[in-house]
Design an enzyme around this catalytic site. Structure first.
Site, mmCIF file in Angstrom:
data_model
loop_
_atom_site.group_PDB
_atom_site.id
_atom_site.type_symbol
_atom_site.label_atom_id
_atom_site.label_comp_id
_atom_site.label_asym_id
_atom_site.label_seq_id
_atom_site.Cartn_x
_atom_site.Cartn_y
_atom_site.Cartn_z
ATOM 1 N N ASP A 145 10.634 -41.120 1.880
ATOM 2 C CA ASP A 145 12.014 -41.587 1.750
ATOM 3 C C ASP A 145 12.484 -42.179 3.080
ATOM 4 O O ASP A 145 11.680 -42.730 3.833
ATOM 5 C CB ASP A 145 12.885 -40.399 1.285
ATOM 6 C CG ASP A 145 14.062 -40.856 0.432
ATOM 7 O OD1 ASP A 145 14.885 -41.635 0.935
ATOM 8 O OD2 ASP A 145 14.168 -40.428 -0.727
ATOM 9 N N HIS A 221 19.875 -40.941 2.397
ATOM 10 C CA HIS A 221 19.155 -40.829 1.127
ATOM 11 C C HIS A 221 18.035 -39.789 1.211
ATOM 12 O O HIS A 221 17.903 -38.926 0.345
ATOM 13 C CB HIS A 221 18.597 -42.211 0.768
ATOM 14 C CG HIS A 221 17.991 -42.316 -0.595
ATOM 15 N ND1 HIS A 221 16.638 -42.140 -0.821
ATOM 16 C CD2 HIS A 221 18.533 -42.589 -1.800
ATOM 17 C CE1 HIS A 221 16.387 -42.313 -2.110
ATOM 18 N NE2 HIS A 221 17.530 -42.581 -2.733
ATOM 19 N N SER A 556 17.275 -41.353 -8.250
ATOM 20 C CA SER A 556 16.860 -40.798 -6.954
ATOM 21 C C SER A 556 17.197 -39.326 -6.844
ATOM 22 O O SER A 556 16.467 -38.570 -6.194
ATOM 23 C CB SER A 556 17.618 -41.498 -5.820
ATOM 24 O OG SER A 556 16.941 -42.632 -5.398
#
Ligand SMILES: *[C@@H]1O[C@H](CO)[C@@H](O)[C@H](O)[C@H]1NC(C)=O
Ligand SMILES: *[C@@H]1O[C@H](CO)[C@@H](O)[C@H](O)[C@H]1NC(C)=O
Ligand SMILES: *[C@@H]1O[C@H](CO)[C@@H](O)[C@H](O)[C@H]1NC(C)=O
Ligand SMILES: *[C@@H]1O[C@H](CO)[C@@H](O)[C@H](O)[C@H]1NC(C)=O
Ligand SMILES: *[C@@H]1O[C@H](CO)[C@@H](O)[C@H](O)[C@H]1NC(C)=O
Ligand SMILES: *[C@@H]1O[C@H](CO)[C@@H](O)[C@H](O)[C@H]1NC(C)=O
Ligand SMILES: *[C@@H]1O[C@H](CO)[C@@H](O)[C@H](O)[C@H]1NC(C)=O
Ligand SMILES: *[C@@H]1O[C@H](CO)[C@@H](O)[C@H](O)[C@H]1NC(C)=O
Ligand SMILES: CC(=O)N[C@H]1CO[C@H](CO)[C@@H](O)[C@@H]1O
Length: 773
Positions: A145, A221, A556
């Protein structure tokens, strides 16, 4: 010095030749060469291999451009290959070499969240796993990520045991990340040379600047997805007072290895492939990837699919987000059968921003805002088309396009904007009206009305068409319309929940309609999890410190719920293979909601497996599934044959002597031993179509199962044998056949149902989708 004339000529010349020459501008390519002989990439073999790759490159790259004889990324642990700067011709000639499986332009992948939707709750589904909290887990999840924020309370290692001795990974250092940033929770951290694609996203010259330096997350994220998968329990987590509760990852005792392969603008496939190769070598058990292309590319050009195949071959499970391109069909990505493909659902929590109109009417809009407007409804209210700039088309103004509004007229008002299919996203609309000094924004958007948008401190509320037209009627009915938007409040125990998220990408899969995709659904709307504290301006309410938690939405966020659940199961059943764990989660998927009705989609219609796979995950039930479907390497190699890849290539990919079955064809894909069933084409006039499956008993050795069938109208479904008694069977495995026949009067299109094996204690549910032609 060149004259102006000469420059013009030169420019024209460039324009004329560029369409041809652009093929010859070197760009990054991935060269994939199949399985690696020495599984662990020992010292000298690796050196010899990279020398061979360089020699290969120097044989096709002209000597005057020898600086391109260089491996940008080099893969050697689980699979072989590299990435390099090549022209199209050079790429074409490389692909002809015997040892090469595929050569393709390095794809750009996106994070499967949008920064416009923001946020979540992580308690879902796994609440009752509390009684398993004492288990010290040696399961390791690798998260590929944007990196990690190691100081987050979610990654504290208090009370966690020593690092498993089999761990072979490393903790890379950087200016803002040192060895003490890793601990017994974050046991590994790597970063890669990351390209920033924001400069020329669609150009051939996509090589831009590189961001290097450290495994630290600068986007949020990666920290968010990692803490969903494996964060520890953090009491009193909240987002500025919203979503207050306990933040907890799917498997709090799981270890984390972070692979920073992406920036906020995305990731290149060649780097993802490198991260997967490293994660396999390091010794992770599960890889979680909340990233994908925005379309499903061909199998051998799909870097995540290639990496995931080799991971599966080495016993490492790969869990992926299915994408946020729903609700249109054929939008699901990461859909190869060896990947666990996750759809997103809502949870039983919502965020509402109340709108109060001058006439006293009150509406509950959706949104996450920290409005400082007064609760008296005194702010002038205007429909965007009434405050349009003089020359702007009204349709642009209604959508609040940049430049379409007259800021003199907008200032000081609450503006009502609409959303037309394909128009600019709400994050931009917010910036437009905020920039024109509006007091607030009411957005009418039927599709996204249930996905709370985080507008930071700007007053915002979103409504559907019905409420929207009431607001517009009110504006029309009075000379001086007014309104106010109140701060967001949280609604708990929403019903129905879960609901398939509007944005969640839908099946069927583009690779094949004979495997059901997505596989399963997990929470992915407004999920609360850890974040980085230094978010960009405008999201931190005045007078407050930046939040350590954030609400985000997207597949996600759904993906790491499943990665965490898989780690939880692995921590109890150490010896289970990834396909057994996947099967356990799939056959126990939940198909009813919190009001006891079948799960629905956001149009309040019953949801089908092309939207949600087998249903919502239930990790506790999955601990004890009774029976599992083991999907073996042979199944996957058969899949390659049926899919149409040559035997020669399959041998290169797998380093085996595998032979393709005779008469391989696409229809046989339905027969691979998958925990769900899909038949992409069933001709009504061609009789039965028979599909075979093998189950493995992981429950009591003497259990006896009875099948039941839930068949839709128009489809005749039979199971044979109808009963399986493991006490009498010679082994823990048994096979059965399912036949499907379309009735003559059946309508065309997909039909859905399920077969369930029950022994009184377990219900093993196999969802099916059959497309009648
Ligand atoms: C690698 O090769 C060198 C000499 O060629 C040798 O000295 C060394 O021991 C080898 N290392 C390994 C790990 O095989
Ligand atoms: C590096 O490690 C030291 C302790 O060894 C710590 O005090 C310091 O804050 C760390 N620096 C960073 C940037 O993490
Ligand atoms: C709300 O906050 C903005 C700054 O973000 C400020 O300009 C405005 O005066 C505030 N309004 C009220 C009513 O406090
Ligand atoms: C904006 O509105 C003001 C006041 O009505 C007007 O004078 C001005 O010409 C308008 N400008 C544009 C670009 O529409
Ligand atoms: C508001 O009134 C205008 C003109 O009177 C009309 O064109 C428009 O359709 C009305 N809008 C609504 C939502 O009723
Ligand atoms: C919900 O399901 C119905 C029936 O399958 C379908 O017509 C509708 O388009 C779906 N809505 C969404 C948002 O996917
Ligand atoms: C493949 O088959 C050949 C001949 O049948 C044999 O010599 C070779 O060892 C086999 N290779 C593997 C990897 O099994
Ligand atoms: C199955 O075996 C267990 C012991 O292994 C026994 O307790 C149980 O009663 C048996 N059940 C049946 C249905 O025979
Ligand atoms: C629910 C919530 O946190 N609402 C906040 C909205 O913003 C105002 C002003 O910033 C806060 O006072 C509220 O607490």
């Amino acid at each position: 010095m060149a004259s102006l004339h000469q420059l013009c000529m030169l420019y024209l010349f460039c324009l004329l030749i560029s369409p041809i020459a652009s093929n010859q501008i070197p760009q990054p390519y991935v060269i994939y060469m199949g399985s690696s002989i020495n599984g662990n990439g020992g010292g000298n073999a690796t050196v010899a291999e990279s020398a061979a790759h360089l020699q290969l490159l120097s044989s096709i790259i002209p000597s005057q451009e020898s600086e391109r004889v260089s491996l940008l990324n080099f893969y050697s642990h689980a699979f072989k290959g590299f990435s390099a700067m090549l022209t199209e011709n050079e790429a074409a000639s490389l692909s002809g070499y015997d040892e090469v499986v595929s050569v393709f332009p390095d794809p750009i992948l996106q994070l499967h969240t949008t920064r416009s939707w923001d946020f979540l709750d992580s308690e879902s589904g796994i609440r009752s796993s509390l009684k398993y909290q004492h288990i010290t887990s040696d399961v390791i999840i690798g998260v590929i990520d944007t990196g990690i924020w190691p100081e987050s309370p979610s990654f504290n290692d208090d009370g966690i045991g020593e690092i498993p001795s089999r761990w072979k990974g490393i903790c890379m250092e950087g200016p803002d990340f040192n060895k003490s940033s890793c601990n017994r929770k974050i046991i590994g951290a790597r970063y890669y040379n990351i390209q920033d694609f924001s400069i020329q996203p669609n150009s051939d010259l996509k090589k831009t600047r590189h961001i290097t330096g450290s495994p630290r997350d600068f986007n949020g994220h990666g920290t968010h997805t990692t803490s969903i998968a494996a964060g520890i329990t953090v009491p009193n987590a909240n987002y500025y007072g919203l979503a207050k509760g306990i933040a907890r990852g799917g498997s709090p005792s799981t270890r984390i290895a972070s692979y920073k392969a992406c920036s906020k603008d995305g990731c290149s496939g060649s780097v993802i492939l490198k991260a997967i190769d490293d994660a396999i070598k390091d010794g992770v058990d599960i890889i979680s990837i909340s990233i994908g292309m925005n379309y499903q590319s061909d199998l051998l050009h799909d870097t995540i699919a290639i990496g995931a195949f080799h991971a599966e071959q080495m016993g490492v499970m790969v869990v992926c987000s299915g994408g946020n391109d729903g609700p249109s069909p054929f939008t699901v990505v990461n859909s190869a059968p060896w990947m666990f493909t996750v759809a997103a659902s809502t949870i039983d929590r919502d965020f509402k921003s109340t709108i109060v109109l001058g006439n006293g009417k009150i509406f509950q809009g959706s949104g996450i805002n920290f409005s400082n407007l007064t609760s008296s409804k005194t702010y002038p209210l205007a429909f965007a088309e009434e405050v349009a700039s003089d020359f702007a088309p009204l349709s642009d103004a209604r959508n609040c396009y940049p430049g379409s509004l007259n800021s003199t007229k907008v200032a000081g008002k609450i503006i009502v904007c609409t959303y037309t299919e394909g128009a600019i996203p709400r994050s931009i609309k917010k910036l437009v009206v905020e920039g024109d000094k509006a007091e607030g924004l009411i957005l009418i958007d039927e599709a996204e009305k249930d996905l709370p948008f985080n507008s930071g401190i700007f007053p915002f509320s979103e409504v559907g068409n019905i409420v929207g037209s009431q607001i517009l009627n009110y504006i029309n009915s009075t000379k001086n319309p007014t309104a106010t938007i109140l701060p967001t409040t949280e609604i708990r125990k929403c019903r129905p929940a879960p609901v398939v998220a509007y944005f969640s990408s839908r099946g069927p899969g583009w690779l094949t309609q004979n495997i059901l995709k997505p596989d399963i659904m997990a929470p992915g709307v407004a999920i609360l999890a850890a974040t980085i504290p230094n978010k960009e301006d405008g999201s931190v309410p005045i007078g407050k410190a930046p939040s350590l938690f954030d609400l985000s939405s997207g597949t996600s966020m759904a993906c790491p719920h499943v990665s965490g659940a898989a780690a939880f199961i692995k921590s109890v059943h150490h010896r289970w293979s990834s396909s057994m764990i996947k099967s356990a989660l799939m056959t126990t998927g939940v198909v009813s909601n919190n009001i006891g009705r079948p799960l629905t989609n956001s149009s309040n219609q019953i949801a089908n497996p092309l939207e949600m796979g087998v249903g919502e995950i239930n990790p506790i039930k999955a601990l004890n599934p009774g029976l599992v479907f083991e999907t073996t390497l042979k199944d996957y190699l058969n899949f390659f044959c049926y899919y149409g890849i040559s035997q020669k290539m399959i041998r290169l990919i797998s380093k085996t002597n595998f032979s393709c079955p005779k008469d391989s064809n696409q229809d046989l894909i339905s027969n691979i031993n998958y925990p769900s069933i899909s038949i992409g084409k069933l001709n009504r006039l061609q009789g039965f179509k028979i599909v075979e499956r093998t189950i493995t008993n992981v429950g009591s050795p003497n259990s006896s199962y009875v099948s039941s069938i839930d068949a839709p109208p128009g489809l005749v479904v039979k199971v044979s044998p109808k009963n399986i008694d493991f006490a009498k069977a010679a082994s823990t495995r048994a096979s059965f056949k399912i036949s499907f026949q379309g009735k003559e009067e059946a309508s065309r299109g997909y039909k859905f149902g399920a077969i369930t094996w029950s022994d009184g204690q377990h219900d093993v549910r196999i969802a099916f989708a059959v497309n009648i032609e």
